[in-house]
Structures are given as C-alpha cells and as structure tokens.
Design a protein around this motif. Structure first.
Motif, mmCIF file in Angstrom:
data_model
loop_
_atom_site.group_PDB
_atom_site.id
_atom_site.type_symbol
_atom_site.label_atom_id
_atom_site.label_comp_id
_atom_site.label_asym_id
_atom_site.label_seq_id
_atom_site.Cartn_x
_atom_site.Cartn_y
_atom_site.Cartn_z
ATOM 1 N N ALA A 109 10.696 5.835 4.572
ATOM 2 C CA ALA A 109 9.809 4.949 3.592
ATOM 3 C C ALA A 109 8.512 4.734 4.026
ATOM 4 C CB ALA A 109 10.738 3.634 3.292
ATOM 5 N N ALA A 110 8.595 4.462 5.377
ATOM 6 C CA ALA A 110 7.066 4.180 5.915
ATOM 7 C C ALA A 110 6.163 5.215 5.671
ATOM 8 C CB ALA A 110 7.509 3.782 7.540
ATOM 9 N N LEU A 111 6.915 6.524 5.979
ATOM 10 C CA LEU A 111 6.029 7.783 5.939
ATOM 11 C C LEU A 111 5.558 8.053 4.646
ATOM 12 C CD1 LEU A 111 7.094 11.125 7.481
ATOM 13 C CD2 LEU A 111 6.560 10.965 5.112
ATOM 14 N N PHE A 112 6.218 7.789 3.596
ATOM 15 C CA PHE A 112 5.829 7.790 2.271
ATOM 16 C C PHE A 112 4.769 6.743 1.986
ATOM 17 C CE2 PHE A 112 10.039 10.060 1.355
ATOM 18 C CZ PHE A 112 9.262 11.483 1.396
ATOM 19 N N GLY A 113 5.049 5.609 2.431
ATOM 20 C CA GLY A 113 4.156 4.575 2.276
ATOM 21 C C GLY A 113 2.785 4.725 2.627
ATOM 22 N N GLY A 114 2.759 5.424 3.984
ATOM 23 C CA GLY A 114 1.483 5.755 4.698
ATOM 24 C C GLY A 114 0.822 6.920 3.938
ATOM 25 N N ALA A 115 1.521 8.058 3.473
ATOM 26 C CA ALA A 115 1.023 8.899 2.670
ATOM 27 C C ALA A 115 0.229 8.527 1.454
ATOM 28 C CB ALA A 115 1.767 10.113 2.355
ATOM 29 N N LEU A 116 1.073 7.491 0.708
ATOM 30 C CA LEU A 116 0.539 6.878 -0.587
ATOM 31 C C LEU A 116 -0.828 6.144 -0.370
ATOM 32 C CD1 LEU A 116 1.034 6.748 -3.399
ATOM 33 C CD2 LEU A 116 2.605 4.877 -3.267
ATOM 34 N N GLY A 117 -0.822 5.161 0.864
ATOM 35 C CA GLY A 117 -1.783 4.427 1.318
ATOM 36 C C GLY A 117 -3.060 5.197 1.431
ATOM 37 N N VAL A 118 -3.044 6.216 1.950
ATOM 38 C CA VAL A 118 -4.429 7.350 2.277
ATOM 39 C C VAL A 118 -4.695 7.894 0.857
ATOM 40 C CG1 VAL A 118 -5.142 9.242 3.377
ATOM 41 C CG2 VAL A 118 -3.738 7.708 4.664
ATOM 42 N N ASN A 119 -3.712 8.212 0.108
ATOM 43 C CA ASN A 119 -4.152 8.687 -1.223
ATOM 44 C C ASN A 119 -4.665 7.597 -2.382
ATOM 45 O OD1 ASN A 119 -3.771 11.394 -0.791
ATOM 46 N ND2 ASN A 119 -1.566 11.137 -0.992
ATOM 47 N N ILE A 120 -4.234 6.205 -2.131
ATOM 48 C CA ILE A 120 -4.898 5.533 -2.912
ATOM 49 C C ILE A 120 -6.368 5.143 -2.641
ATOM 50 C CG2 ILE A 120 -4.727 2.841 -3.306
ATOM 51 C CD1 ILE A 120 -1.584 3.187 -3.068
ATOM 52 N N VAL A 121 -6.517 5.023 -0.788
ATOM 53 C CA VAL A 121 -8.054 4.836 -0.694
ATOM 54 C C VAL A 121 -8.711 6.235 -1.063
ATOM 55 C CG1 VAL A 121 -9.385 4.733 1.248
ATOM 56 C CG2 VAL A 121 -7.139 3.222 1.160
#
Length: 129
Positions: A109-121
């Motif tokens: 879950a943290a891995l997917f959150g981190g990947a999504l966070g970078v893509n949002i930025v």
C-alpha cells in the motif's frame, strides 16, 4: 539517498504514525463506549493500516518527487521495522505468519501510494508549462 528523499521519508513516517495514533484513539473510544466486537476489530485495524500506509507513501512520494515506489516501499519497511522492534523488544515475540502477510500488504500500500504521489506531482507540474 539525497537529503530530499530523507525528508520525504520523514514526512511519510510522521503521517503514518500520526494517523495510526489517531485511529488507535478512535478505536479505543469505540471499544469503551459501544458494543464493537472483536472479529470486526481485526479487519477494521487492517483496513486502517492499509489506508494510513497508503497516505504516508503518498505524502512521501509527493514530497520526494522522484522514485516514488522506492520511497513508498522504504516508508512501509520503516513502519514494519518499527512495529517489529516494539513487538520483539517489548513482548519478546516475532511476527506470526498472519502478521507477515499484513505487513506485506502495508508495504505494498505504501509502495503504491508513493508511486501515485510522484505521478500526481509530475502531472500537476507538466500542466503548468
């Protein structure tokens, strides 16, 4: 690892631990003042953990701006190491198989959150150009 990634990890861990403390307080109130039962509690705590780790990874990814999956994974691994340390040093017990599966889910879950966070930025900055 650059200083920016360490700051991002710190943000992620603070958010995870803050959300977990808040959720623990709310669950303690529910257990004290309602008829909330034990089987439902284990599922609720698992889902709260998944959401907290996802949001912590997301915050770390947004703050780090690069390598979001790595930052998210390290955020999850840091949380798992913290829980294992408390459990092992405080209660002299390692993880059970079920706990290992839960923590694998937390790290994912943290891995997917981190990947999504970078893509949002990345999406927000590219639309400004």
């Amino acid at each position: 690892m650059k200083s920016k990634q360490w700051v991002a990890l710190l943000y992620g861990w603070v958010i995870v631990l803050g959300l977990m403390m808040l959720a623990s307080f709310v669950l303690a109130l529910l257990l004290r003042f309602t008829t909330f039962n034990d089987p439902a509690l284990s599922w609720v705590t698992f889902v709260i953990g998944l959401i907290s780790l996802f949001l912590g990874g997301l915050a770390a990814g947004v703050k780090g701006k690069t390598k979001g999956w790595v930052i998210g994974l390290i955020t999850g691994m840091g949380f798992t190491l913290f829980v294992l340390s408390v459990q092992y040093l405080g209660y002299q017990q390692g993880f059970t198989f079920e706990q290992s599966l839960h923590h694998a889910g937390y790290m994912a879950a943290a891995l997917f959150g981190g990947a999504l966070g970078v893509n949002i930025v990345g999406d927000a900055s590219s639309s400004d150009n």
